[in-house]
Design an enzyme around this catalytic site. Structure first.
Site, PDB file in Angstrom:
ATOM      1  N   PRO A  25      53.100  33.952  34.479  1.00 42.76           N
ATOM      2  CA  PRO A  25      54.312  34.060  34.433  1.00 42.76           C
ATOM      3  C   PRO A  25      54.405  33.193  36.328  1.00 42.76           C
ATOM      4  O   PRO A  25      53.540  34.220  36.532  1.00 42.76           O
ATOM      5  CB  PRO A  25      54.568  35.478  34.661  1.00 42.76           C
ATOM      6  CG  PRO A  25      53.816  36.042  34.059  1.00 42.76           C
ATOM      7  CD  PRO A  25      52.816  34.953  33.500  1.00 42.76           C
ATOM      8  N   MET A  26      55.646  32.613  36.735  1.00 48.61           N
ATOM      9  CA  MET A  26      54.872  32.122  38.060  1.00 48.61           C
ATOM     10  C   MET A  26      56.350  31.960  38.989  1.00 48.61           C
ATOM     11  O   MET A  26      56.875  30.955  38.724  1.00 48.61           O
ATOM     12  CB  MET A  26      54.206  31.151  38.832  1.00 48.61           C
ATOM     13  CG  MET A  26      52.399  31.419  38.457  1.00 48.61           C
ATOM     14  SD  MET A  26      51.108  29.990  38.921  1.00 48.61           S
ATOM     15  CE  MET A  26      51.577  28.718  37.450  1.00 48.61           C
ATOM     16  N   GLN A  79      60.048  38.719  31.780  1.00 49.13           N
ATOM     17  CA  GLN A  79      58.641  39.696  32.263  1.00 49.13           C
ATOM     18  C   GLN A  79      60.296  40.980  33.467  1.00 49.13           C
ATOM     19  O   GLN A  79      61.310  40.167  34.020  1.00 49.13           O
ATOM     20  CB  GLN A  79      57.964  39.171  33.152  1.00 49.13           C
ATOM     21  CG  GLN A  79      57.245  39.967  34.030  1.00 49.13           C
ATOM     22  CD  GLN A  79      56.183  39.150  34.932  1.00 49.13           C
ATOM     23  OE1 GLN A  79      56.710  38.661  35.728  1.00 49.13           O
ATOM     24  NE2 GLN A  79      54.917  39.799  34.502  1.00 49.13           N
ATOM     25  N   CYS A 110      52.589  42.301  41.001  1.00 50.92           N
ATOM     26  CA  CYS A 110      53.313  41.431  41.927  1.00 50.92           C
ATOM     27  C   CYS A 110      52.330  41.865  43.053  1.00 50.92           C
ATOM     28  O   CYS A 110      52.664  43.156  43.290  1.00 50.92           O
ATOM     29  CB  CYS A 110      54.330  41.003  41.913  1.00 50.92           C
ATOM     30  SG  CYS A 110      54.822  40.150  43.670  1.00 50.92           S
ATOM     31  N   LYS A 149      51.335  43.390  32.031  1.00 51.71           N
ATOM     32  CA  LYS A 149      50.405  42.605  32.918  1.00 51.71           C
ATOM     33  C   LYS A 149      50.458  43.092  34.095  1.00 51.71           C
ATOM     34  O   LYS A 149      51.422  43.729  34.738  1.00 51.71           O
ATOM     35  CB  LYS A 149      51.051  41.065  33.762  1.00 51.71           C
ATOM     36  CG  LYS A 149      50.503  40.664  33.761  1.00 51.71           C
ATOM     37  CD  LYS A 149      51.379  39.061  34.154  1.00 51.71           C
ATOM     38  CE  LYS A 149      50.189  37.801  34.528  1.00 51.71           C
ATOM     39  NZ  LYS A 149      50.540  38.432  36.309  1.00 51.71           N
ATOM     40  N   ASN A 210      42.997  37.144  33.172  1.00 51.26           N
ATOM     41  CA  ASN A 210      43.500  35.727  33.703  1.00 51.26           C
ATOM     42  C   ASN A 210      43.272  36.141  34.930  1.00 51.26           C
ATOM     43  O   ASN A 210      42.571  36.919  35.223  1.00 51.26           O
ATOM     44  CB  ASN A 210      45.284  36.366  33.875  1.00 51.26           C
ATOM     45  CG  ASN A 210      45.655  35.713  34.950  1.00 51.26           C
ATOM     46  OD1 ASN A 210      46.267  36.274  35.772  1.00 51.26           O
ATOM     47  ND2 ASN A 210      45.959  34.348  35.064  1.00 51.26           N
ATOM     48  N   GLY A 211      43.238  35.297  35.939  1.00 45.61           N
ATOM     49  CA  GLY A 211      42.455  34.951  37.076  1.00 45.61           C
ATOM     50  C   GLY A 211      41.230  33.990  37.284  1.00 45.61           C
ATOM     51  O   GLY A 211      40.091  33.457  36.613  1.00 45.61           O
ATOM     52  N   GLY A 234      47.758  30.092  35.883  1.00 48.21           N
ATOM     53  CA  GLY A 234      48.754  30.330  36.838  1.00 48.21           C
ATOM     54  C   GLY A 234      48.615  28.956  37.556  1.00 48.21           C
ATOM     55  O   GLY A 234      48.895  27.735  36.861  1.00 48.21           O
ATOM     56  N   ARG A 235      48.100  29.324  38.436  1.00 54.41           N
ATOM     57  CA  ARG A 235      47.735  28.121  39.750  1.00 54.41           C
ATOM     58  C   ARG A 235      47.478  26.858  39.314  1.00 54.41           C
ATOM     59  O   ARG A 235      47.822  25.700  39.512  1.00 54.41           O
ATOM     60  CB  ARG A 235      47.102  28.523  40.493  1.00 54.41           C
ATOM     61  CG  ARG A 235      48.631  29.489  41.654  1.00 54.41           C
ATOM     62  CD  ARG A 235      47.464  30.213  42.755  1.00 54.41           C
ATOM     63  NE  ARG A 235      45.849  30.806  41.699  1.00 54.41           N
ATOM     64  CZ  ARG A 235      45.009  31.688  42.627  1.00 54.41           C
ATOM     65  NH1 ARG A 235      44.598  31.269  44.073  1.00 54.41           N
ATOM     66  NH2 ARG A 235      43.939  32.202  41.802  1.00 54.41           N
TER      67      ARG A 235
HETATM   68  C1  LIG Z   1      53.637  31.585  43.275  1.00 60.25           C
HETATM   69  C2  LIG Z   1      53.086  32.602  42.213  1.00 60.25           C
HETATM   70  C3  LIG Z   1      53.710  33.425  42.040  1.00 60.25           C
HETATM   71  C4  LIG Z   1      53.289  34.051  40.745  1.00 60.25           C
HETATM   72  N1  LIG Z   1      54.630  35.057  39.986  1.00 60.25           N
HETATM   73  C5  LIG Z   1      54.346  36.279  38.589  1.00 60.25           C
HETATM   74  C6  LIG Z   1      55.145  36.432  38.444  1.00 60.25           C
HETATM   75  O1  LIG Z   1      56.805  35.699  38.621  1.00 60.25           O
HETATM   76  N2  LIG Z   1      54.722  37.218  38.176  1.00 60.25           N
HETATM   77  C7  LIG Z   1      53.655  37.683  37.160  1.00 60.25           C
HETATM   78  O2  LIG Z   1      52.654  38.551  36.680  1.00 60.25           O
HETATM   79  N3  LIG Z   1      52.591  37.061  38.277  1.00 60.25           N
HETATM   80  C8  LIG Z   1      53.326  36.134  39.097  1.00 60.25           C
HETATM   81  N4  LIG Z   1      51.732  35.781  39.686  1.00 60.25           N
HETATM   82  C9  LIG Z   1      50.639  36.192  39.756  1.00 60.25           C
HETATM   83  C10 LIG Z   1      50.148  35.009  38.275  1.00 60.25           C
HETATM   84  O3  LIG Z   1      51.143  35.302  36.907  1.00 60.25           O
HETATM   85  C11 LIG Z   1      48.653  35.370  38.256  1.00 60.25           C
HETATM   86  O4  LIG Z   1      48.490  36.349  37.738  1.00 60.25           O
HETATM   87  C12 LIG Z   1      47.746  34.565  39.113  1.00 60.25           C
HETATM   88  O5  LIG Z   1      48.524  33.886  39.685  1.00 60.25           O
HETATM   89  C13 LIG Z   1      46.100  34.997  38.760  1.00 60.25           C
HETATM   90  O6  LIG Z   1      46.194  33.487  37.748  1.00 60.25           O
HETATM   91  P1  LIG Z   1      45.524  31.430  38.480  1.00 60.25           P
HETATM   92  O7  LIG Z   1      43.983  32.455  39.493  1.00 60.25           O
HETATM   93  O8  LIG Z   1      45.811  31.134  37.459  1.00 60.25           O
HETATM   94  O9  LIG Z   1      46.533  31.549  39.178  1.00 60.25           O
HETATM   95  C14 LIG Z   1      52.121  34.887  40.406  1.00 60.25           C
HETATM   96  C15 LIG Z   1      51.258  34.166  41.219  1.00 60.25           C
HETATM   97  C16 LIG Z   1      51.462  32.541  42.327  1.00 60.25           C
HETATM   98  C17 LIG Z   1      50.483  31.581  42.758  1.00 60.25           C
END
Ligand SMILES: Cc1cc2nc3c(=O)[nH]c(=O)nc-3n(C[C@H](O)[C@H](O)[C@H](O)COP(=O)(O)O)c2cc1C
Length: 338
Positions: A25-26, A79, A110, A149, A210-211, A234-235
């Site tokens: 989720p992002m 979420q 968050c 999460k 995740n990460g 995510g990203r």
């Molecule tokens: C722009 C952005 C928005 C995000 N919004 C949420 C969110 O709404 N809910 C959530 O649980 N995590 C949120 N995250 C965290 C991501 O779900 C994820 O845990 C984090 O980016 C690490 O994963 P990655 O390294 O693959 O990006 C957000 C991350 C980014 C970069």
């Protein structure tokens, strides 16, 4: 794919999940259009952008927009983000009644100051009583599985992800997704995966890692090293939604990139016309990044405000890169698209 013939990769409560890659989720990225694209490409289920239940309870209309999803997108998790267990439970019940999601996920990750500072998101990790109450009340309030999460903890001296995961599970959580960072090392240090493996060994519900998964090799390595049940991306998904079909970006022909970009632009305008083309720009920039588009041309693309004009510019740009208009859809995003 005939899913009935396959055995699920994991079960979230009684909900079978097919596949091991999931779009994380992002906020501002995992909207209905992008989630749909990733589901078509293989993401195993969807999670909404966070719903701030304080705003939802106050009937802020934009929160409802974030709850839109297609029937064919199921399994779909909503979420929730808040620092109040009763309000989260009340909103979960209302959301279940009105939108019928397949899961409710609790955001304990968050790290934005305004969120964590009021004890929501990763701020929940400093308050075990709130974690206990939230899972107890939310699971009582809804009929669907509730998931968590979270991060490793607030800071290096308080890695309490195991304790809080166990607390969440004792109070009804059916899955934990773990982002291998703390609040303090927001995004600037590499995510740690060993802790994901540690959690997997301790819990008797599925664990999602995740990460920092940026490539297919990363995803495979996380699965191998941690034995987690699935991986959230995510990203890296912004520039490469094809990762959900186990492909790195350099393996994706321009024709497929064009078809995704074209579908997404149209779909975003259709679903949220009031927001215009602006929210699409970040994806367009990411999709075009590998092609070294001349700076002036990129600027024109990213400053165009008018849907029709931008569509034409997108067409011209991709045609100049070798994409063709008449070619058959490689994946038909319109199928199931109601
Ligand atoms: C722009 C952005 C928005 C995000 N919004 C949420 C969110 O709404 N809910 C959530 O649980 N995590 C949120 N995250 C965290 C991501 O779900 C994820 O845990 C984090 O980016 C690490 O994963 P990655 O390294 O693959 O990006 C957000 C991350 C980014 C970069």
């Amino acid at each position: 794919m005939d899913q009935a013939a396959l055995s699920p990769n994991l079960m979230i409560g009684e909900l079978p999940i097919y596949g091991q890659l999931i779009l994380a989720p992002m906020d501002g990225l995992s909207d209905a259009s992008f989630r749909w694209i990733t589901r078509k490409l293989g993401s195993a289920y969807s999670v909404s952008e966070f719903i701030n239940t304080l705003d939802y309870a106050n009937q802020k209309s934009y929160e409802k927009k974030r709850l839109l999803f297609r029937e064919a997108e199921r399994p779909f998790a909503v979420q929730l983000l808040d620092n109040d267990a009763v309000r989260m439970a009340e909103c979960a019940a209302r959301i279940e009644e009105e939108f019928h999601p397949d899961m409710i996920d609790i955001n304990m990750g968050c790290s934005a100051k305004s969120v964590a500072g009021r004890g929501a998101g990763v701020g929940m990790m400093r308050n075990p009583q709130l974690v206990r109450d939230t899972f107890r009340l939310v699971t009582q309030a809804v009929n669907v599985p509730v998931t968590a999460k979270m991060r490793l903890g607030w800071d290096e001296t308080s890695h309490n992800f195991i304790e809080l995961s166990e607390l969440a599970v004792e109070n009804g959580a059916k899955l934990v997704a773990l982002h291998g960072r703390t609040q303090k090392n927001s995004f600037n240090k590499p995510a740690r995966w060993a802790q994901i493996g540690e959690l997997k060994r301790r819990l008797n519900v599925p664990v999602i890692g995740n990460g920092d998964v940026k490539s297919v090799a990363d995803a495979k390595r996380m699965l191998e090293e941690t034995d987690c049940d699935a991986v959230m991306v995510g990203r890296a998904a912004k520039a490469n939604p094809w990762i959900f079909s186990w492909r790195d970006r350099d393996e994706v022909p321009v024709q497929e990139v064009y078809q995704v970009a074209r579908f997404q632009l149209e779909d975003m305008i259709r679903l949220q016309p009031e927001r215009g083309v602006m929210p699409f720009r970040k994806y367009l920039k990411a999709y075009l990044d590998p092609y070294e588009i001349p700076r002036e041309q990129m600027k024109t693309l990213l400053t165009s405000n008018e849907p029709e004009a931008l569509t034409k510019l997108v067409d011209d740009t991709f045609f100049s890169l070798g994409a063709r208009a008449e070619e058959q859809q490689i994946i038909d995003y319109s199928i199931g698209n109601e």
